[in-house]
Each structure stands twice: as C-alpha cells, then as structure tokens.
Design an enzyme around this catalytic site. Structure first.
Site, PDB file in Angstrom:
ATOM      1  CD  GLU A 194      -2.753  -1.419   2.397  1.00  0.00           C
ATOM      2  OE1 GLU A 194      -2.790  -0.519   3.247  1.00  0.00           O
ATOM      3  OE2 GLU A 194      -3.391  -2.485   2.504  1.00  0.00           O
TER       4      GLU A 194
ATOM      5  CD  GLU B  70      -4.681  -7.968   1.830  1.00  0.00           C
ATOM      6  OE1 GLU B  70      -5.556  -7.226   2.315  1.00  0.00           O
ATOM      7  OE2 GLU B  70      -3.462  -7.721   1.906  1.00  0.00           O
TER       8      GLU B  70
HETATM    9  O1  G3I Z   1      -4.642  -8.496  19.002  1.00  0.00           O
HETATM   10  C1  G3I Z   1      -5.298  -7.337  19.529  1.00  0.00           C
HETATM   11  C2  G3I Z   1      -5.994  -7.680  20.807  1.00  0.00           C
HETATM   12  O2  G3I Z   1      -5.032  -8.035  21.750  1.00  0.00           O
HETATM   13  C3  G3I Z   1      -6.813  -6.462  21.262  1.00  0.00           C
HETATM   14  O3  G3I Z   1      -7.546  -6.805  22.391  1.00  0.00           O
HETATM   15  C4  G3I Z   1      -7.773  -6.028  20.153  1.00  0.00           C
HETATM   16  C5  G3I Z   1      -8.552  -4.762  20.542  1.00  0.00           C
HETATM   17  O4  G3I Z   1      -8.991  -4.062  19.408  1.00  0.00           O
HETATM   18  O5  G3I Z   1      -7.024  -5.733  19.008  1.00  0.00           O
HETATM   19  C6  G3I Z   1      -6.312  -6.851  18.516  1.00  0.00           C
HETATM   20  O6  G3I Z   1      -5.598  -6.463  17.404  1.00  0.00           O
HETATM   21  C7  G3I Z   1      -6.339  -6.227  16.215  1.00  0.00           C
HETATM   22  C8  G3I Z   1      -5.832  -7.161  15.153  1.00  0.00           C
HETATM   23  O7  G3I Z   1      -6.441  -6.851  13.926  1.00  0.00           O
HETATM   24  C9  G3I Z   1      -6.101  -8.639  15.463  1.00  0.00           C
HETATM   25  O8  G3I Z   1      -7.459  -8.885  15.504  1.00  0.00           O
HETATM   26  C10 G3I Z   1      -6.124  -4.782  15.816  1.00  0.00           C
HETATM   27  O9  G3I Z   1      -6.749  -3.928  16.764  1.00  0.00           O
HETATM   28  C11 G3I Z   1      -6.718  -4.544  14.454  1.00  0.00           C
HETATM   29  O10 G3I Z   1      -6.352  -3.236  14.024  1.00  0.00           O
HETATM   30  C12 G3I Z   1      -6.155  -5.559  13.480  1.00  0.00           C
HETATM   31  O11 G3I Z   1      -6.764  -5.348  12.235  1.00  0.00           O
HETATM   32  C13 G3I Z   1      -6.123  -5.924  11.130  1.00  0.00           C
HETATM   33  C14 G3I Z   1      -5.790  -4.829  10.124  1.00  0.00           C
HETATM   34  O12 G3I Z   1      -5.264  -5.411   8.938  1.00  0.00           O
HETATM   35  C15 G3I Z   1      -4.739  -3.877  10.649  1.00  0.00           C
HETATM   36  O13 G3I Z   1      -3.530  -4.518  10.810  1.00  0.00           O
HETATM   37  C16 G3I Z   1      -7.077  -6.933  10.523  1.00  0.00           C
HETATM   38  O14 G3I Z   1      -7.254  -8.032  11.408  1.00  0.00           O
HETATM   39  C17 G3I Z   1      -6.521  -7.451   9.180  1.00  0.00           C
HETATM   40  O15 G3I Z   1      -7.481  -8.220   8.542  1.00  0.00           O
HETATM   41  C18 G3I Z   1      -6.183  -6.254   8.295  1.00  0.00           C
HETATM   42  O16 G3I Z   1      -5.590  -6.743   7.109  1.00  0.00           O
HETATM   43  C19 G3I Z   1      -5.250  -5.756   6.132  1.00  0.00           C
HETATM   44  C20 G3I Z   1      -4.021  -6.259   5.400  1.00  0.00           C
HETATM   45  O17 G3I Z   1      -2.988  -6.530   6.316  1.00  0.00           O
HETATM   46  C21 G3I Z   1      -3.560  -5.241   4.352  1.00  0.00           C
HETATM   47  N1  G3I Z   1      -4.648  -4.907   3.449  1.00  0.00           N
HETATM   48  C22 G3I Z   1      -5.893  -4.491   4.072  1.00  0.00           C
HETATM   49  C23 G3I Z   1      -6.359  -5.547   5.072  1.00  0.00           C
HETATM   50  C24 G3I Z   1      -7.683  -5.166   5.691  1.00  0.00           C
HETATM   51  O18 G3I Z   1      -7.550  -4.027   6.464  1.00  0.00           O
END
Ligand code: G3I
Length: 380
Positions: free
Chosen positions: A166, A271
């Site tokens: 990105e 994805e």
């Molecule tokens: O693991 C923590 C947990 O300990 C905490 O209690 C909780 C509270 O919100 O958060 C958890 O972490 C989250 C994590 O996902 C695991 O579920 C983060 O807040 C959350 O921001 C994170 O979101 C991920 C996002 O990327 C940001 O990294 C999504 O799961 C994931 O599907 C998404 O994937 C991205 C690709 O990497 C890049 N392209 C877009 C795609 C969708 O956004």
C-alpha cells in the site's frame, strides 16, 4: 390377488424410490468431498489468511476447512512489523514459526505478509529516543535489519513475500508515509533488494488495494516498470480485492489484471472478500485508518442474510472466479482474506460491530453454495 399385486407394486415402487434417493445422497456426498484446492489444481493456488487462534490450533473447526479446501496460506496479522518486531531488535516469532510449520506440514504454498507497510508498523521504527524522526540512513538500516532477519529466518520456506504494501494512493501518487517522507521513493527498491539478498529464491510482490482504480493502476504500472528497468527483483503484483456487490466494475478489475500481467510479472489475488453491507462513506478500498460511528441502519443483516442478497453475493463471486479462470495463466494464487464470515475484518471496518458475510464459509464453517459453483465452473 389384486390386493397382493397392489402391495407388490407399492413395495417395488418404494424400493425404487429408496434407490434413487440413496443414489442422490451418494452424489451429494461425493460433491461435498470435492475440495476447492482439488478443483483448482493446475489453475492457481487457492489460499486463505490465518488468524492467531487458527495458527495456534485453538480453532480446530476452521482448521479442518483450511486443510481440506486450501493449498496456500498467509498470516493475517502475525508477520506485520508491529507484531513481529515490537521493540527494536526484539522479535516475536512464536506465531510466525507455527504458521510456517503448519504450512510445511500440509505441503502448502506459504506467503509472507508483509515486510514494509506504513500501518501496523511500530512507532520506534521511525523515531529516536527523543521521539524525533530518525535520519534516512538509520531508517534504511532498520528496514534492512528487519527484512534480513524476518526473510532470513524463513529462507527457502516462505515462497512469496508482500515486500511493500500500500505505497501508492488511488490517484497513482506515492503515499506520504514515514518511509516515503524520510527515505523518498527509493525505500521501495531498497526493500526489494534487501528481501532478495535475504532469500534469492523467494518471489517478491508489491501488494495494494483498489487496484482496479485506473489512477492506482497507472501508478503501480509506472512503479513496476521503473523497478524492472533498474534491475530490481520484483516477481509479482498483488491485487488485494476487497470488493463489494457493486464495486469495482469487472471491466476495471480485468483491465488492471491485464495491465499488470503485460508487465511480465505474476499476478495474485491476495486478500479476496466481498462485503454485502451498505456504505454511505464511499469506502471502496481498505484504508485501515477509516473508522465511522456505528448506526443500526448500517447493520441491516444482523440476524440473517436475505435471499436476494445471497443471490447477488453468489453471482458476484461467480463472475470474479470466471474472470480469474479466464486469466489463469497469469495468476499465481487467489487468497481469501479469512476462513469464515465470523473471522472477517469486514465485521469491524469501516464501522465496528457489524455482521457481514464476505467469505466462502459461513460462521459455522459450512461451505456456502458458491463453493460448489466454483468447483463446477473450474471443471465444466
Ligand atoms: O490483538 C489485539 C488484541 O489483543 C486487542 O484486544 C484487540 C482490541 O482491538 O485488538 C487486537 O488487534 C487487532 C488485530 O487486527 C487482530 O485482531 C487490531 O486492533 C486490528 O487493528 C487488526 O486489524 C487488522 C488490520 O489489517 C490492521 O492490521 C485486521 O485483522 C486485518 O485483517 C487487516 O488486514 C489488512 C491487510 O494486512 C492489508 N490490506 C488491508 C487488510 C484489511 O484491512
């Protein structure tokens, strides 16, 4: 006598019915034991993203689906820099080691996501002890250390890496990320070089969302051409494909796929998911930082999905898989962003707490009818 004959005819009829029903049940059983990965064998890898519960073996039901239907895996979160190197020089390989070991045990195509991404990067990466931006040289060194350590650890085991994620905006210009601000656009070529040095066999990808957007398409084509002209090792372009029922247009998507393939690199759909939920915010990509307040009317299918929407969902996935099959010679893999609907990030973006239905398996891990359709389309 007449009554006896009647009974015989009825008994014979019943037997015939049982045989027919039994045969149908057998056929259904046979159908359900055909798996996506077998149906798509020789076409492209079919993959899924794994979350940490799955990687750690806690979600056994979902892992059955993964083992049966998929032959490629990517880590949804655990290989991102904030997770794998939360503090400088302190690496957490607990999850990624398990992830790679699982893929190897299942003989799967293993994809690493992602080395250099502005989001989910730890703050320390860009700052010194006083909280000021580090110099260009320091950031380059940190990038190098990160990439060398992570890619080096899985040398010969992770088959492809999303090296840079990105970095291009929808209008084709460079995203003003910390990497860009401090290093300039050269951060991209450097990242690819470092990854190549760490594992010359791994295939290296540039990965992005909204790739069907003509502006982004042009920006990515220009970037890849420039990298190739400079002799930078880039093997593929990843089209994330976070799609909706009415966006993007199939034609735009196909034009981008073709434009990337024309560059002579592989294309992967990295994805894939399909939201069925309404959006008044014009969120069509996957800009993680976009978040809006929950409104009940924006969560219309909290109980169940109406048949009319299921039908549109089915037709839309069918259309995309037909397109992927049409371009199978250019496509290395198609990866779903999650195993079942309950796991999807779509339930929490761009609004937290909605109920979406974007994947191929429902919340109970049952294959949706689209799975059988994909199997049939792949083997007409
Ligand atoms: O693991 C923590 C947990 O300990 C905490 O209690 C909780 C509270 O919100 O958060 C958890 O972490 C989250 C994590 O996902 C695991 O579920 C983060 O807040 C959350 O921001 C994170 O979101 C991920 C996002 O990327 C940001 O990294 C999504 O799961 C994931 O599907 C998404 O994937 C991205 C690709 O990497 C890049 N392209 C877009 C795609 C969708 O956004």
């Amino acid at each position: 006598m007449i009554n006896r004959n009647k009974s015989l005819i009825m008994a014979f009829g019943l037997l015939l019915l049982l045989i027919i029903v039994g045969f149908d049940v057998m056929k259904e059983k046979e159908k359900s034991t055909v798996y996506l990965k077998d149906a798509l064998q020789d076409k492209f890898y079919i993959g899924t993203a794994l979350n940490t519960d799955q990687i750690m073996g806690r979600d056994t039901a979902a892992m059955q689906v993964v083992k049966h239907h998929f032959n490629a895996i990517v880590a949804e979160n655990c290989m991102k820099s904030a997770n794998i190197q939360p503090r400088e020089g302190v690496f957490n390989f607990n999850f990624s080691d398990r992830f790679v070991a699982f893929g190897e045990a299942q003989n799967m195509f293993i994809n690493g996501h992602t080395l250099i991404w502005h989001s989910q990067a730890p703050k320390w990466f860009f700052t010194d002890q006083n909280g000021n931006d580090v110099s260009r040289d320091v950031l380059i060194q940190r990038m190098k250390d990160h990439i060398t350590t992570v890619v080096g650890r899985y040398k010969g085991r992770v088959h492809t890496w999303d090296v840079v994620n990105e970095a291009i905006l929808d209008d084709g210009s460079f995203r003003r990320s910390k990497f860009y601000e401090i290093i300039g656009e050269e951060f991209i070529s450097l990242a690819f070089q470092f990854a190549h040095e760490a594992d010359p066999q791994a295939r290296l990808y540039y990965n992005d969302y909204s790739m069907s957007n003509p502006g982004k398409r042009a920006g990515v084509v220009a970037l890849v051409k420039k990298l190739m002209a400079a002799g930078i090792p880039i093997d593929g372009v990843g089209m994330q494909a976070h799609i909706g029922l009415d966006h993007p247009s199939l034609l735009d998507f196909e034009q981008s796929l073709q434009a990337f393939a024309d560059l002579g690199v592989k294309v992967s759909i990295t994805e894939l998911d399909l939201t069925v939920l309404p959006s008044t915010w014009k969120n069509r990509g996957a800009e993680v930082s976009d978040q809006y307040e929950y409104q009940k009317q924006m969560n219309p299918y909290a109980e169940q999905l109406p048949d009319s929407i299921s039908k549109s969902f089915h037709e839309r996935y069918e259309a995309f898989f037909k397109l992927f099959l049409k371009h199978q010679q250019h496509i290395e893999r198609v990866t779903l962003w999650g195993v079942n609907d309950g796991h999807s990030w779509r339930n929490n973006w761009p609004v937290r707490g909605r109920t979406d239905y974007p994947l191929l398996f429902d919340r109970q891990n049952h294959a949706k009818p689209i799975v059988l359709s994909i199997i049939q389309i792949a083997n007409p």
